[in-house]
Design a protein around this motif. Structure first.
Motif, mmCIF file in Angstrom:
data_model
loop_
_atom_site.group_PDB
_atom_site.id
_atom_site.type_symbol
_atom_site.label_atom_id
_atom_site.label_comp_id
_atom_site.label_asym_id
_atom_site.label_seq_id
_atom_site.Cartn_x
_atom_site.Cartn_y
_atom_site.Cartn_z
ATOM 1 N N LYS A 78 -4.798 -24.012 -16.035
ATOM 2 C CA LYS A 78 -3.281 -23.901 -15.963
ATOM 3 C C LYS A 78 -2.608 -24.371 -16.873
ATOM 4 C CE LYS A 78 -3.669 -22.609 -10.962
ATOM 5 N NZ LYS A 78 -2.740 -22.936 -9.590
ATOM 6 N N GLY A 79 -1.675 -23.593 -17.757
ATOM 7 C CA GLY A 79 -0.917 -24.286 -18.653
ATOM 8 C C GLY A 79 0.405 -23.872 -17.941
ATOM 9 N N HIS A 80 1.596 -24.232 -18.982
ATOM 10 C CA HIS A 80 2.800 -24.018 -18.597
ATOM 11 C C HIS A 80 3.296 -22.619 -18.730
ATOM 12 C CE1 HIS A 80 3.735 -28.447 -18.358
ATOM 13 N NE2 HIS A 80 3.211 -28.570 -19.511
ATOM 14 N N THR A 81 2.547 -21.897 -19.588
ATOM 15 C CA THR A 81 3.001 -20.663 -19.887
ATOM 16 C C THR A 81 1.847 -19.633 -19.352
ATOM 17 O OG1 THR A 81 1.947 -20.733 -22.027
ATOM 18 C CG2 THR A 81 4.269 -21.311 -22.018
ATOM 19 N N ALA A 82 0.868 -19.724 -19.307
ATOM 20 C CA ALA A 82 -0.324 -18.905 -18.620
ATOM 21 C C ALA A 82 -1.269 -19.532 -18.177
ATOM 22 C CB ALA A 82 -0.706 -18.008 -19.940
ATOM 23 N N THR A 83 -2.286 -18.746 -17.577
ATOM 24 C CA THR A 83 -3.660 -19.551 -16.978
ATOM 25 C C THR A 83 -4.431 -18.762 -17.594
ATOM 26 O OG1 THR A 83 -2.427 -19.922 -14.734
ATOM 27 C CG2 THR A 83 -4.816 -19.770 -14.790
ATOM 28 N N VAL A 151 -2.396 -21.359 -26.387
ATOM 29 C CA VAL A 151 -3.760 -21.929 -26.649
ATOM 30 C C VAL A 151 -3.337 -23.761 -26.629
ATOM 31 C CG1 VAL A 151 -5.044 -22.554 -28.687
ATOM 32 C CG2 VAL A 151 -4.381 -20.149 -28.550
ATOM 33 N N VAL A 152 -2.229 -24.147 -26.896
ATOM 34 C CA VAL A 152 -1.748 -25.603 -26.729
ATOM 35 C C VAL A 152 -1.930 -25.659 -25.380
ATOM 36 C CG1 VAL A 152 0.055 -27.145 -27.097
ATOM 37 C CG2 VAL A 152 -0.385 -25.329 -29.046
ATOM 38 N N ASP A 153 -1.413 -25.027 -24.558
ATOM 39 C CA ASP A 153 -1.152 -25.442 -23.162
ATOM 40 C C ASP A 153 -2.494 -25.412 -22.639
ATOM 41 O OD1 ASP A 153 1.534 -25.560 -23.077
ATOM 42 O OD2 ASP A 153 1.814 -23.317 -22.108
ATOM 43 N N THR A 154 -3.359 -24.484 -22.918
ATOM 44 C CA THR A 154 -4.727 -24.558 -22.458
ATOM 45 C C THR A 154 -5.610 -25.871 -22.868
ATOM 46 O OG1 THR A 154 -5.073 -22.242 -22.702
ATOM 47 C CG2 THR A 154 -7.055 -23.340 -22.425
ATOM 48 N N HIS A 156 -3.917 -28.590 -23.583
ATOM 49 C CA HIS A 156 -3.192 -29.564 -22.845
ATOM 50 C C HIS A 156 -3.447 -29.584 -21.076
ATOM 51 C CE1 HIS A 156 1.068 -31.495 -21.972
ATOM 52 N NE2 HIS A 156 -0.051 -32.516 -21.745
ATOM 53 N N GLY A 157 -3.782 -28.545 -20.844
ATOM 54 C CA GLY A 157 -4.251 -28.590 -19.435
ATOM 55 C C GLY A 157 -5.801 -29.184 -19.061
ATOM 56 N N ILE A 158 -6.749 -28.742 -20.108
ATOM 57 C CA ILE A 158 -8.054 -29.574 -20.056
ATOM 58 C C ILE A 158 -7.859 -30.800 -19.885
ATOM 59 C CG2 ILE A 158 -10.044 -29.798 -21.012
ATOM 60 C CD1 ILE A 158 -9.927 -26.749 -22.166
ATOM 61 N N LEU A 159 -7.184 -31.519 -20.843
ATOM 62 C CA LEU A 159 -7.083 -32.955 -21.108
ATOM 63 C C LEU A 159 -6.517 -33.720 -20.177
ATOM 64 C CD1 LEU A 159 -8.290 -32.082 -24.184
ATOM 65 C CD2 LEU A 159 -6.499 -34.042 -24.812
ATOM 66 N N THR A 160 -5.418 -32.971 -19.445
ATOM 67 C CA THR A 160 -4.719 -33.506 -18.472
ATOM 68 C C THR A 160 -5.324 -33.563 -17.080
ATOM 69 O OG1 THR A 160 -2.549 -32.689 -19.496
ATOM 70 C CG2 THR A 160 -2.552 -33.462 -16.966
ATOM 71 N N ALA A 161 -6.052 -32.655 -16.851
ATOM 72 C CA ALA A 161 -6.954 -32.266 -15.569
ATOM 73 C C ALA A 161 -8.099 -33.409 -15.654
ATOM 74 C CB ALA A 161 -7.512 -31.180 -15.357
#
Length: 272
Positions: A78-83, A151-154, A156-161
């Motif tokens: 899950k990113g800020h703009t899309a999943t 793409v950036v959000d994805t 970001h989401g991986i690293l954050t999780a």
């Protein structure tokens, strides 16, 4: 397990060729979770199993160093703009994520087989979206990213999780150098991957080790002994798996690439 470290590359073999000695060390530390993320499939425009073999090769290299069988699974990021759904290979101490976006080619313009889509073109606004290549390994349909931010959000989401639960205050992110002067002549996918990371790693408190890639060719060798041996074992574990799985003659010179980059590892660190 309390520590965590990230290695993010544009193609499946980048981290092996340009940061393999460090990846080996991270994979062999039992109290360290090592997370490897690859943005493109490294398909080179082929539709004959080349990228699937390369993906399996990287997973095999991680298994050889880190131990533990890795099972593929499809997870939702899950990113800020899309999943988006991505493929992850999971073992007790390490994991590999594959976004499988199309290879951008040496000129950044992609390949006809993937509609000439590429990360650099998406970043630069030359295309309005990008589609990951079709599934391999764990079943996964092509994913559509409608913007560079997705793409950036994805990522970001991986690293954050993965960072959740770790007591590492400033996890290291190892990736291709985004700086065109320090790492001139690199692959456009390398730069695009670094550019994507640059949007959040500093703000999120990561320490960064930006490795030099193609530019290391011709520099003095600086790896020897165990460092060199471990890097070589990691890379050739990948090579042997690719040769085992790929049906045709590989469209690259494995030994030639090792001769150019195997004995070298150069990088720039950022902590502030």
């Amino acid at each position: 397990m309390t520590g965590i470290v990230f290695h993010v590359s544009g193609h499946p073999d980048d981290v092996l060729l340009f940061r393999g000695s460090h990846l080996w060390n991270d994979l062999t530390w039992t109290d360290m979770k090592t997370v490897v993320v690859v943005t493109t499939a490294g398909d080179a425009g082929f539709e004959n199993g080349w990228w699937q073999a390369r993906e399996a090769g990287l997973v095999e290299a991680c298994r050889v160093a880190g131990g533990g069988a890795a099972k593929p699974e499809v997870i939702t990021v899950k990113g800020h703009t899309a999943t988006h759904a991505v493929t992850r290979y999971l073992s007790p101490t390490w994991r590999c994520y594959f976004l499988r976006l199309p290879d951008g080619n040496l000129d950044g313009n992609g390949f006809p087989t993937t509609k000439n889509q590429s990360l650099p073109k998406l970043r630069d606004g030359k295309i309005s979206g990008i589609d990951s290549v079709a599934s391999g390994g764990a079943s996964l349909a092509s994913q559509h990213y409608s913007s560079w931010i997705e793409v950036v959000d994805t990522l970001h989401g991986i690293l954050t999780a993965e960072r959740q639960g770790s007591d590492t205050v400033h996890p290291w992110v190892n990736a291709s150098d985004y700086d065109r002067k320090r790492d001139s002549g690199s692959h456009p996918d390398h730069y695009a991957t670094g550019d994507a990371l640059q949007t959040f790693v500093h703000a999120d408190g990561y320490y960064r080790a930006w490795w030099l890639s193609y530019r290391t060719d011709g520099r003095p060798p600086n790896l020897s002994g165990a460092e060199y041996d471990h890097k070589r074992k990691l890379y050739y574990s990948y090579v042997e798996k690719v040769k085992q799985l790929y049906g045709g003659d590989p469209p690259c010179d494995f030994d030639g690439e090792w001769a150019r980059w195997g004995k070298r590892c150069y990088w720039n660190e950022e902590k502030s």
